[in-house]
Design an enzyme around this catalytic site. Structure first.
Site, PDB file in Angstrom:
ATOM      1  N   ARG A  15       2.117  67.022  28.890  1.00  0.00           N
ATOM      2  CA  ARG A  15       1.699  67.607  27.619  1.00  0.00           C
ATOM      3  C   ARG A  15       1.922  69.123  27.630  1.00  0.00           C
ATOM      4  O   ARG A  15       2.154  69.725  28.678  1.00  0.00           O
ATOM      5  CB  ARG A  15       0.222  67.284  27.368  1.00  0.00           C
ATOM      6  N   LYS A  75      -4.591  70.856  30.402  1.00  0.00           N
ATOM      7  CA  LYS A  75      -5.486  70.464  31.480  1.00  0.00           C
ATOM      8  C   LYS A  75      -6.123  71.671  32.145  1.00  0.00           C
ATOM      9  O   LYS A  75      -5.675  72.804  32.003  1.00  0.00           O
ATOM     10  CB  LYS A  75      -4.738  69.630  32.523  1.00  0.00           C
ATOM     11  N   TYR A  94      -8.877  72.351  28.246  1.00  0.00           N
ATOM     12  CA  TYR A  94      -9.907  71.477  28.806  1.00  0.00           C
ATOM     13  C   TYR A  94     -10.312  72.027  30.163  1.00  0.00           C
ATOM     14  O   TYR A  94      -9.466  72.469  30.942  1.00  0.00           O
ATOM     15  CB  TYR A  94      -9.380  70.050  28.977  1.00  0.00           C
ATOM     16  N   HIS A  96     -13.828  70.728  31.948  1.00  0.00           N
ATOM     17  CA  HIS A  96     -14.619  69.703  32.643  1.00  0.00           C
ATOM     18  C   HIS A  96     -15.230  70.267  33.927  1.00  0.00           C
ATOM     19  O   HIS A  96     -15.095  69.694  35.010  1.00  0.00           O
ATOM     20  CB  HIS A  96     -13.747  68.479  32.954  1.00  0.00           C
ATOM     21  N   GLU A 118     -13.527  70.722  25.348  1.00  0.00           N
ATOM     22  CA  GLU A 118     -14.426  69.570  25.293  1.00  0.00           C
ATOM     23  C   GLU A 118     -15.856  69.909  24.868  1.00  0.00           C
ATOM     24  O   GLU A 118     -16.656  68.992  24.635  1.00  0.00           O
ATOM     25  CB  GLU A 118     -14.452  68.836  26.648  1.00  0.00           C
ATOM     26  N   ASP A 270     -13.150  62.457  34.220  1.00  0.00           N
ATOM     27  CA  ASP A 270     -13.049  63.916  34.063  1.00  0.00           C
ATOM     28  C   ASP A 270     -14.400  64.594  34.244  1.00  0.00           C
ATOM     29  O   ASP A 270     -14.467  65.766  34.630  1.00  0.00           O
ATOM     30  CB  ASP A 270     -12.504  64.274  32.676  1.00  0.00           C
TER      31      ASP A 270
END
Length: 356
Positions: A15, A75, A94, A96, A118, A270
């Protein structure tokens, strides 16, 4: 503002943070965008596609990080990327962090301001930047679960939907949120025997209304979870506490009592995973076996369908990227409380409530 889009370096992660149409909008608004060479190749965008809409193509990740005020990724930054960040930068991706103390420490040490997709919120309390990836992961979970139920993959040798005269597989979905609902849609479509478990009576009523008699619903008491998991052929873990570690709903002892060849798919990995036996895996080596139960715990599941995932994500992140670029992160967070909910790291410390 100078915006940088590095190439993702997590294993089999294709991505990209911004697609060419997004670059075009940002350049039209007066911003500079640097894209690392090859960043969009995995979803069919060449460097020429980015250059055509005004991006500067940077030869290395070092160039992108060095020349940018705002880094936009998909990511969580790997430790080599954390080392490139600095106090006057903003990172938007993101994160996490609840399940990754090493990354949290590295981000704090860098001094970067890190805003996590998130934990950005919406008026209704939903998580708009997590929702599209939860949709993708939910749908993928049943696909990969069905594949891993095949004997050659170590599974029971069961067809998810059964056939005439042969019962379908029992699919148990833990969590009736966005990911769980999308998992249910695919499982129902594949004619499985589907039970969705959630602790919210209101949500269970909504699911019953949405699916009718195509699914069963159950309240998430420990005894109910135990019984359903042990009887299941495929269990999908789709539990989320925004920004915090996922609760361990399935114990190691429960896994021992499951059928040999049954499958666990942990969408919650995650955030640390909701099965006690879970550990993060990659698309290169997606599964492992514990007590004869196949575990699929890929921590970037949507990366397996990167073109769909990138467009779904870019559609919802671009307005926030523009707000940060136009106003600066501080003013953007003051004017938009939902973006402020995404602030996880600032001035060397964790600042999100779920991480404190």
């Amino acid at each position: 503002m100078r915006i940088g889009v590095p190439k993702e370096i997590k294993v089999h992660e294709y991505r990209v943070g911004i697609v060419p149409s997004g670059v075009s909008e940002l350049v039209a608004a007066g911003h500079e965008v640097s894209v690392e060479a090859g960043a969009g190749a995995g979803i069919g965008f060449s460097d020429a596609d980015y250059a055509r809409v005004g991006a500067r193509i940077a030869g290395t990740a070092d160039e992108v990080f060095a020349d940018s005020d705002l880094i936009v990724k998909v990511k969580e930054p790997q430790l080599t990327e954390c080392a490139r960040l600095r106090p006057d930068q903003v990172l938007f991706t993101y994160l996490h962090l609840a399940a990754d103390p090493e990354q949290a420490a590295a981000l704090c040490e860098s001094g970067v301001t890190a805003i996590a997709y998130e934990t950005v919120t919406a008026d209704d309390g939903s998580l708009p930047l997590l929702t599209p990836m939860s949709e993708v992961a939910g749908r993928m979970s049943v696909q990969v679960g069905a594949e891993n139920l095949q004997k050659a993959a170590g599974g029971l040798g069961v067809l998810l939907g059964g056939v005439s005269g042969v019962a379908p597989a029992k699919v148990v979905i833990l969590g009736g949120g966005v990911a769980g609902t999308n998992a249910a849609e695919i499982a129902v479509g594949m004619k499985a025997d589907v039970t969705v478990v959630d602790r919210s009576a209101k949500r269970l009523r909504e699911l019953s209304s949405q699916f009718g008699n195509q699914i069963k619903t159950a309240h998430a008491s420990p005894d109910t979870v135990d019984r359903l998991v042990v009887e299941a052929d495929l269990v999908v873990g789709a539990v989320l506490i925004p920004g915090a570690a996922a609760p361990k709903l399935v114990s190691r002892e429960m896994v021992k009592r499951m059928k040999a060849g049954s499958v666990l798919v942990d969408i919650s990995i995650d955030q640390g995973g909701c099965f006690e036996t879970s550990r993060p895996t990659s698309h290169a080596e997606p599964t492992f076996v514990v007590d004869s139960v196949v575990h699929y715990c890929v921590s970037n599941m949507p990366g397996g369908v990167p073109r769909t995932s990138t467009f779904a994500l870019a559609n919802v992140t671009l307005p926030f990227v523009k707000a940060i670029a136009d106003l600066g992160w501080e003013k953007a967070c003051v004017e938009n409380k939902h973006l402020a909910g995404g602030l996880n790291v600032q001035a060397g410390r964790l600042v999100h409530d779920a991480l404190l």
